[in-house]
Design an enzyme around this catalytic site. Structure first.
Site, PDB file in Angstrom:
ATOM      1  N   LYS A 105       0.858  -1.181   0.000  1.00  0.00           N
ATOM      2  CA  LYS A 105       0.000   0.000   0.000  1.00  0.00           C
ATOM      3  C   LYS A 105       0.898   1.236   0.000  1.00  0.00           C
ATOM      4  CE  LYS A 105      -3.818   1.934   2.788  1.00  0.00           C
ATOM      5  NZ  LYS A 105      -4.646   1.686   3.989  1.00  0.00           N
ATOM      6  N   SER A 188      -9.391   1.559   3.196  1.00  0.00           N
ATOM      7  CA  SER A 188      -8.569   2.326   2.286  1.00  0.00           C
ATOM      8  C   SER A 188      -7.536   1.500   1.526  1.00  0.00           C
ATOM      9  CB  SER A 188      -7.842   3.435   3.056  1.00  0.00           C
ATOM     10  OG  SER A 188      -6.954   2.881   4.009  1.00  0.00           O
ATOM     11  N   THR A 209      -6.843   1.507  10.165  1.00  0.00           N
ATOM     12  CA  THR A 209      -7.138   2.323  11.337  1.00  0.00           C
ATOM     13  C   THR A 209      -8.519   1.945  11.862  1.00  0.00           C
ATOM     14  OG1 THR A 209      -5.824   4.113  10.387  1.00  0.00           O
ATOM     15  CG2 THR A 209      -7.290   4.686  12.220  1.00  0.00           C
ATOM     16  N   SER A 212      -9.841  -0.733   7.238  1.00  0.00           N
ATOM     17  CA  SER A 212      -9.147  -0.576   5.958  1.00  0.00           C
ATOM     18  C   SER A 212      -8.399  -1.802   5.457  1.00  0.00           C
ATOM     19  CB  SER A 212      -8.182   0.607   6.023  1.00  0.00           C
ATOM     20  OG  SER A 212      -8.912   1.810   6.104  1.00  0.00           O
TER      21      SER A 212
END
Length: 545
Positions: A105, A188, A209, A212
């Site tokens: 990521k 995310s 968090t 995600s």
């Protein structure tokens, strides 16, 4: 026939004869174990693997279905692969990840000299120079893994504006799910999820968090592990909150996730949260037991489920979840239903998580910008970032973008005051003391289980506790398609959703076992593939020939 032609024909027949005797793994499903076995046997090389993954990315990332899962490739990957191939021949493999490509990521830092950026998807960080590799990348390199490239994500890990679409970043554009055209990949860690789901990489890393890793694993038919905060280093990861951020694997199987977690977990002097973890780090592959659920007590926190406006109102997800509970019972577990968190209703209306994240984000993002050796955009703080985004709408505003409300709210905070510390303590109380830990103790449970999408992630997020997610099902062909963002839809026919096992701090070993037992019994992932255009065609034999 000329000598050269005879040599060519002979070579070709030798190659095809070898290929006939050797079944090369299908990269759509290939596991780390299969790939490592092929590398050890000399059926292919890590250079072949990198070439094949590069070609597969080329097919579907910006061409064809334009999934936009990958931001950039590592220009040093082939050289790394060649060096690791040579090392394998000389002295053997370093670990089960030796010569295995890993996609990161794009909030996970890599040294700029390698040739890649670390931007969290933002043009404000393009060309910036980080001081060092992230903690997890150091562990991957030590294990002999190859950094394949950087994955797209929801910009700044979805901490920018409430209307920012999942999977959208300024640098990467809109990442979309491979199971239905233009469907929501969730975020995310969107690109990590999409790339791993169709074999654009051997394995991928995401960060969480609140949701995600769990949500994109759920939406993309994957096994994902969101570790306990403090099990895996966050040093060198573009932050939201040190109290909730964690890094974990997103793979096609629980087995692969266990291999990766065993390597990236452990203490790091650059992340003091990791110094409090139990020692030694478990070998999570030893948790891979098909009978792991036998004799266990698994609870269903129905109040969390009912508070979930996504899955709590979805009859098809509910139906598949009830089947999953029957499967868990058939594997020898006792299902305690309901097994509610005493704090469930309070969590649903609490604003404490927002207070903590806003303060942490401002402090830690400012520290990130300050730590950079250089940054061509000139952005050196959260205030600068807000101004940069406003000044560059063509780069930093998705379609029908409204505002940067989250960034603006974070900038308005005044630091770690009494309100902040009260919110932090109340989060721990709601999520852990009167939440997950209370339910586990009250009902004498080994773990909790819920559908993966939605509110499921919140109690574990605010407690800093682990979640292991596996495939549960796929939406039916007659599901009503709904708009999820300006360019995405959810739900949609064939889009996957997952099942999550939750536990107390550092209970990953048990959760991995439970998820593995369920996965092996159901084999849900194998029931459906991505839509045809989104399935890459390149295989190892294509690059080898």
């Amino acid at each position: 026939m000329s000598l050269l032609l005879r040599i060519f024909v002979l070579s070709w027949f030798c190659f095809t004869a070898l290929a006939a005797k050797t079944t090369l793994p299908d990269l759509y499903e290939a596991s780390v174990t299969e790939l490592q076995a092929g590398l050890e046997a000399g059926h292919f090389t890590s250079v072949d693997l990198v070439k094949a993954y590069f070609a597969r990315i080329e097919e579907v990332n910006l061409k064809g279905p334009q999934l936009r899962a990958v931001l950039e490739l590592n220009p040093s990957a082939l050289a790394q692969a060649a060096a690791l191939d040579k090392e394998r021949k000389k002295s053997g493999k370093r670990s089960e990840l030796h010569g295995i490509p890993v996609l990161l990521k794009d909030n996970i830092a890599t040294v700029a000299s390698e040739g890649m950026n670390t931007t969290a998807g933002s043009f404000s960080l393009l060309g910036s120079v980080v001081p060092d590799d992230s903690g997890v990348v150091k562990r991957l390199r030590k294990a002999g893994a190859i950094i394949l490239g950087k994955a797209n994500l929801s910009e700044f890990a979805h901490f920018r504006g409430n209307n920012l679409p999942s999977g959208w970043s300024g640098r990467g554009g809109q990442c979309t799910n491979a199971y239905f055209p233009h469907s929501d990949p969730c975020g995310s860690s969107s690109g990590s999820g999409v790339a791993s789901s169709i074999g654009l990489t051997a394995v991928a890393l995401g960060s969480e968090t609140d949701g995600s890793i769990t949500c994109p694993s759920s939406n993309n038919n994957l096994a994902g592990i969101k570790p306990t905060v403090g099990l895996v280093s966050r040093a060198g990861v573009v932050p939201i909150s040190e109290h909730q951020d964690t890094v974990g694997p997103m793979t096609r199987s629980v087995s692969d996730a266990a291999v990766v977690l065993s390597i990236i977990a452990g203490p790091d002097p650059n992340d003091n949260f990791t110094l409090a973890q139990p020692s030694p780090v478990p070998d999570f592959t030893k948790a891979l037991n098909k009978n792991a659920l036998k004799g266990k007590r698994i609870g269903v926190p129905r109040r969390v489920f009912l508070n979930d406006t996504i899955t709590g109102n979805d009859p098809f997800v509910n139906q598949e979840f009830e089947k999953a509970l029957d499967t868990i019972r058939s594997l020898g577990a006792t299902v305690i239903d309901p097994a509610d968190l005493p704090s469930a209703d309070e969590i649903a209306v609490s604003n404490n998580e927002t207070i903590v994240l806003d303060v942490d984000f401002k402090i830690q993002l400012n520290a990130w910008y300050t730590s950079l050796k250089s940054n061509p955009s000139g952005v050196r703080s959260l205030a600068d970032l807000i101004a940069f985004d406003d000044a560059n709408p063509a780069l930093e505003e998705p379609p029908r973008f409204e505002d940067q409300s989250i960034l603006i709210e974070a900038e308005a905070t005044t630091g770690m005051n009494s309100t902040y510390f009260q919110a932090l303590a109340f989060d721990k109380d709601l999520g852990a003391t009167r939440g997950i830990d209370a339910a586990l103790k009250m009902f004498n449970l080994d773990a909790l289980v819920l559908p993966a999408p939605g509110f499921t992630t919140v109690p574990a997020a605010i407690a800093g506790y682990p979640i292991v997610t596996v495939p549960l099902g796929f939406y039916p062909e007659n599901v009503t398609i709904a708009l999820a963002g300006p360019e995405t839809v959810y739900p949609a026919p064939g889009v996957p959703f997952g099942l999550s096992f939750l536990g107390t701090a550092f209970s990953e070993f048990s959760l991995v076992g439970f998820a593995f037992a369920y996965e092996q019994k159901t084999q849900t992932r194998l029931a459906r593939k991505a839509f045809a255009e989104a399935i890459p065609k390149t295989q190892l034999h294509d690059v080898m020939s």
